[in-house]
Design a protein around this motif. Structure first.
Motif, PDB file in Angstrom:
ATOM      1  N   LYS A   3      -2.989  -4.161  -5.947  1.00  0.00           N
ATOM      2  CA  LYS A   3      -2.059  -4.760  -4.663  1.00  0.00           C
ATOM      3  C   LYS A   3      -1.561  -3.555  -3.864  1.00  0.00           C
ATOM      4  O   LYS A   3      -1.420  -3.455  -2.617  1.00  0.00           O
ATOM      5  CB  LYS A   3      -0.988  -5.772  -5.101  1.00  0.00           C
ATOM      6  N   SER A   4      -0.771  -2.615  -4.750  1.00  0.00           N
ATOM      7  CA  SER A   4       0.001  -1.642  -3.788  1.00  0.00           C
ATOM      8  C   SER A   4      -0.819  -0.650  -3.373  1.00  0.00           C
ATOM      9  O   SER A   4      -0.782   0.124  -2.311  1.00  0.00           O
ATOM     10  CB  SER A   4       0.888  -1.031  -4.953  1.00  0.00           C
ATOM     11  N   THR A   5      -2.070  -0.380  -3.865  1.00  0.00           N
ATOM     12  CA  THR A   5      -3.088   0.519  -3.426  1.00  0.00           C
ATOM     13  C   THR A   5      -3.595  -0.302  -2.177  1.00  0.00           C
ATOM     14  O   THR A   5      -3.577   0.436  -1.050  1.00  0.00           O
ATOM     15  CB  THR A   5      -4.300   0.508  -4.226  1.00  0.00           C
ATOM     16  N   PHE A  44       8.813  -0.458   0.541  1.00  0.00           N
ATOM     17  CA  PHE A  44       7.836  -0.002  -0.871  1.00  0.00           C
ATOM     18  C   PHE A  44       8.468  -0.432  -1.788  1.00  0.00           C
ATOM     19  O   PHE A  44       9.763  -0.948  -1.871  1.00  0.00           O
ATOM     20  CB  PHE A  44       8.281   1.628  -0.622  1.00  0.00           C
ATOM     21  N   GLN A  45       7.773  -0.948  -2.801  1.00  0.00           N
ATOM     22  CA  GLN A  45       8.037  -1.461  -4.069  1.00  0.00           C
ATOM     23  C   GLN A  45       9.002  -0.346  -4.794  1.00  0.00           C
ATOM     24  O   GLN A  45      10.216  -0.734  -5.476  1.00  0.00           O
ATOM     25  CB  GLN A  45       6.767  -1.104  -5.117  1.00  0.00           C
ATOM     26  N   SER A  46       8.831   1.058  -4.695  1.00  0.00           N
ATOM     27  CA  SER A  46      10.141   1.799  -5.076  1.00  0.00           C
ATOM     28  C   SER A  46      11.180   2.546  -3.942  1.00  0.00           C
ATOM     29  O   SER A  46      11.597   3.474  -4.072  1.00  0.00           O
ATOM     30  CB  SER A  46       9.341   2.962  -5.747  1.00  0.00           C
ATOM     31  N   ALA A  65       5.490  -5.431   2.864  1.00  0.00           N
ATOM     32  CA  ALA A  65       6.690  -5.438   1.842  1.00  0.00           C
ATOM     33  C   ALA A  65       5.817  -5.495   0.449  1.00  0.00           C
ATOM     34  O   ALA A  65       5.266  -6.521   0.244  1.00  0.00           O
ATOM     35  CB  ALA A  65       7.732  -6.479   2.020  1.00  0.00           C
ATOM     36  N   ASP A  66       6.230  -4.603  -0.236  1.00  0.00           N
ATOM     37  CA  ASP A  66       5.600  -4.746  -1.771  1.00  0.00           C
ATOM     38  C   ASP A  66       6.784  -4.937  -2.632  1.00  0.00           C
ATOM     39  O   ASP A  66       7.683  -4.467  -2.824  1.00  0.00           O
ATOM     40  CB  ASP A  66       5.434  -3.183  -2.153  1.00  0.00           C
ATOM     41  N   GLU A  67       6.602  -6.362  -3.243  1.00  0.00           N
ATOM     42  CA  GLU A  67       7.808  -6.724  -4.182  1.00  0.00           C
ATOM     43  C   GLU A  67       9.219  -6.708  -3.341  1.00  0.00           C
ATOM     44  O   GLU A  67      10.131  -6.079  -4.264  1.00  0.00           O
ATOM     45  CB  GLU A  67       7.847  -6.013  -5.304  1.00  0.00           C
TER      46      GLU A  67
END
Ligand SMILES: Nc1ncnc2c1ncn2[C@@H]1O[C@H](COP(=O)(O)OP(=O)(O)OP(=O)(O)O)[C@@H](O)[C@H]1O
Ligand SMILES: [Mg+2]
Lengths: 223, 515
Positions: free
Chosen positions: A44-46, A86-88, A163-165
């Motif tokens: 997913k993030s990729t 970002f997720q992070s 948006a990632d998570e």
């Protein structure tokens, strides 16, 4: 009528042998909330990093308004075309929350006169008060950082929000408030919203749901 | 604009790291400032001393060789030492050498005239311009005055440069045959500008070897190389051949004289020595009346080499042109070396030091820059992910390093300027000590001053020059711009390292590496 089209995209990380994405097809439309769900490590993030123009796919194409991202000035695309949570988080940890937002507005050429006031208001909207906004990112909790990340993603009013998570670190009340923002961005302002999530709550607001599995994407719901 | 702002904020955000970079840059700049100041000042000092000591050529008789020569030539055991002279024609020829920066030729002729009266007129001389007066028995030999109340000076303007003489009216000679006279001489004789005065003087020629006191008599006429000379015999029986020439001069100016009338108190108060009787004209005017083989015009040429190391080729050239082996050709190298050696030592120390520090500093800076870029990779990844262009990221980094550099530059220039003087004094003292030790080690005899016995007025070299123990340090515009250039280069160099690193990375890779 899609603003972003993913056409048979393959992706393999440099130095690895296995394809992470194996022929992904999708189309994202303005005015809709899209969610992507799937097991951890499914890619997913990729996929988001490709859509965000941070990298280019090994094979296939991603079209933004019928223009291949490969051929676009992707710096410009990242700066003006999209907003990414970002997720992070990826915030400047040595700078304050407000500095992060203002810097982003500067980079993205925001026409806003009083960028600082606008940024304070935006942070207020995602639940960050002034005192917190003036603190360095290092001294914020995970949830606070996440909200700063969301504020930054929408600070320059992009057409596509990725948006990632985005609610991974939030309690359910804050989660709802954030989701309200995303829904109104899509439904009121006609933005194209793409959210990767594990949360059931998030999927409830989705207009379109994709499922990611083993590097392939399948549409699961269309409102 | 926001890039600069962000760069400045970053400086504060990362205090620790930037202080370290700043300290190194400061150290480099400080060293550079001190070294450059010392280097430039010593260059100036060396140049100055080159001019003063090592470029003037002294052609002096080697008295030892002269004695040997005289002994060889004496047939009856009686040694007659005659001070050798360089024919004036040769002196003038030497001046055309390409190794010379310049040469100053002056000349003088003892002269007389009956048209006017000299200051302190000496009547034993007044007839002296005539062909017979020189004869005078042995007792009359008292110097230039013996055959002239006046001195015609050719191209002798030194006193004007020194401010001892100045033009009171009229102008300086522009053409041959023009002259300026002293105010005193004008007053005594009511001379007006434009008046013509004709002076007479004697030219002499070496008598042919077959001529001696046995076959000629006082007053005989003898022809040598087409010119007619009158014979005079000295008390010792030496034959002299002389002819009279005349110098018709037009007075075009009058000078004010502040020189002493007589060079010293011991001089006889005789018109020939009185400086108010000096008539200033061009050297060519004097030489025109003279045949190449004649003496009578006292020519003096001072040669200045383009650079001290041209002494050897210059000597070779003048020997080629016929300078006798009886003469030494020298510059005042002893004084030059004594004074300049410590400064040169200082200069090379400061340059070596600077180069070492710049190289070492650059290496440290390079390491630091690459370490800090690693630290900053994430930050750069974030900026790039936000859509900031590589060039802008690079510009921001360059701004940061440049700001640090500018800051260090200001402090470095300040501290460096203050520190340069004591540092230089200390180094110079060490160098001077080393030089004086080397000096006493042996080459005392090198200087022309040490060699010459009688030719004091020919070679005025003083080996008494003291080595420099102090050098006034100054910071000039050139030095400042050199320092600024070096600093900016340094900043750019450090910036370049950062820039080359970031262009290698795509944002995704940087962010991925961290995640
Ligand atoms: N930089 C990388 N180099 C090599 N392989 C990578 C890299 N980043 C991710 N991968 C691999 O690619 C696959 C997909 O990772 P991705 O981050 O897209 O998963 P994800 O679906 O977002 O998972 P999660 O839900 O845990 O965030 C994983 O197998 C992961 O190990
Ligand atoms: Mg992920």
């Amino acid at each position: 009528m899609s603003v972003l089209t993913v056409k048979n995209v393959f992706y393999r990380y440099e130095g690895t042998k296995k394809n992470v994405l194996k022929g992904v097809n999708a189309s994202f439309e303005p005015g809709k909330v899209h969610t992507i769900v799937g097991k951890s490590g499914s890619g997913k993030s990729t996929l988001l990093s490709l859509i965000s123009g941070l990298d280019v796919c090994t094979d296939g194409a991603i079209m933004h308004n019928d223009q291949d991202l490969k051929k676009l000035d992707r710096d410009e695309y990242r700066a003006k075309g999209i907003g990414v949570v970002f997720q992070s988080f990826n915030l400047l940890t040595n700078a304050t929350a407000i500095e992060n937002i203002v810097l982003s507005m500067n980079i993205n050429g925001s026409p806003e006169k009083d960028k600082k006031a606008y940024a304070y208001a935006l942070l207020e909207k995602v639940g960050i008060d002034r005192e917190t906004a003036d603190r360095k990112i290092l001294r914020l909790s995970g949830g606070e950082q996440q909200r700063v990340g969301i504020a930054r993603a929408i600070s320059h009013n992009p057409d596509i929000i990725i948006a990632d998570e985005p609610t991974g670190n939030l309690d359910s009340t804050t989660e709802e408030a954030i989701l309200d923002i995303f829904t109104s961005l899509a439904h009121q302002e006609g933005k194209c919203v793409i959210i990767v999530t594990h949360s059931k709550k998030v999927t409830t607001i989705a207009d379109v749901i994709y499922g990611m599995s083993e590097g392939k994407l399948a549409q699961m719901k269309q409102k | 604009m926001y890039i600069l702002q962000n760069a400045l904020k970053n400086l504060v955000r990362n205090k620790g790291r930037n202080l370290m970079i700043g300290a190194i840059i400061f150290f480099i700049i400080l060293t550079t400032v001190v070294s450059l100041i010392i280097n430039n000042t010593s260059s100036a000092v060396i140049e100055d001393y080159k001019e003063r000591f090592a470029s003037e050529v002294y052609i002096t008789p080697d008295m030892q060789k002269v004695m040997e020569e005289a002994q060889k030539n004496s047939s009856d055991g009686r040694v007659m030492v005659k001070k050798p002279e360089i024919p004036s024609e040769q002196l003038l020829q030497f001046a055309s050498s390409e190794y010379l920066k310049e040469s100053l030729a002056t000349g003088s002729v003892a002269a007389n005239t009956s048209e006017i009266e000299a200051i302190d007129q000496d009547d034993s001389n007044s007839s002296g311009a005539g062909t017979t007066s020189i004869v005078g028995g042995g007792g009359m030999m008292k110097g230039p005055g013996m055959n002239g109340n006046y001195k015609l000076m050719g191209d002798s303007w030194e006193e004007f440069n020194e401010g001892l003489r100045s033009l009171e009216s009229g102008r300086l000679p522009e053409a041959n045959g023009e002259a300026v006279i002293s105010g005193e001489l004008r007053d005594r004789n009511n001379i007006n500008l434009g008046d013509a005065i004709t002076f007479t003087a004697n030219m002499s020629v070496e008598p042919p070897s077959d001529l001696n006191s046995d076959n000629v008599q006082e007053g005989d006429k003898v022809t040598v190389e087409g010119m007619e000379y009158t014979v005079s015999l000295s008390g010792m029986g030496t034959v002299r051949l002389q002819r009279e020439v005349s110098y018709p001069l037009t007075v075009v100016g009058v000078y004010n004289d502040m020189t002493d009338e007589y060079a010293n108190d011991n001089m006889p108060k005789s018109a020939g020595f009185n400086r108010r009787n000096e008539v200033l004209t061009t050297l060519d005017t004097l030489i025109d009346q003279r045949q190449a083989n004649e003496t009578g015009v006292n020519v003096n040429v001072t040669y200045y080499l383009k650079s001290p190391d041209m002494l050897e080729p210059f000597e070779a050239e003048v020997r080629e042109k016929g300078l006798s082996e009886l003469f030494n050709v020298n510059t005042d190298t002893a004084s030059y070396e004594k004074v300049v050696k410590p400064v040169e030592g200082l200069k090379s120390i400061s340059i070596t030091f600077m180069v070492v520090v710049i190289i070492l500093g650059s290496i440290i800076l390079l390491l630091l820059a690459s370490i800090s870029i690693r630290e900053r990779k994430y930050e750069i990844g974030v900026l790039r992910a936000m859509g900031m262009k590589k060039a802008k990221v690079a510009l921001g980094l360059w701004f940061e390093i440049l700001t640090i550099t500018c800051f260090c530059l200001v402090i470095g220039l300040g501290v460096g300027t203050v520190a340069a003087q004591p540092v230089s004094d200390m180094l110079l003292q060490n160098q001077a000590e080393a030089a004086s030790q080397a000096d006493s080690g042996g080459n005392m005899m090198m200087g022309p001053g040490g060699m010459q016995l009688g030719g004091a007025q020919l070679g005025g070299a003083q080996t008494s020059a003291m080595p420099l123990s102090e050098m006034k340090i100054s910071l000039d515009l050139v030095t400042i711009s050199e320092i600024i250039a070096i600093s900016i280069l340094l900043a750019s160099f450090a910036g370049l390292v950062s820039i080359s690193k970031i262009t290698k990375y795509e944002p995704i890779k940087i962010l991925m590496e961290r995640n």
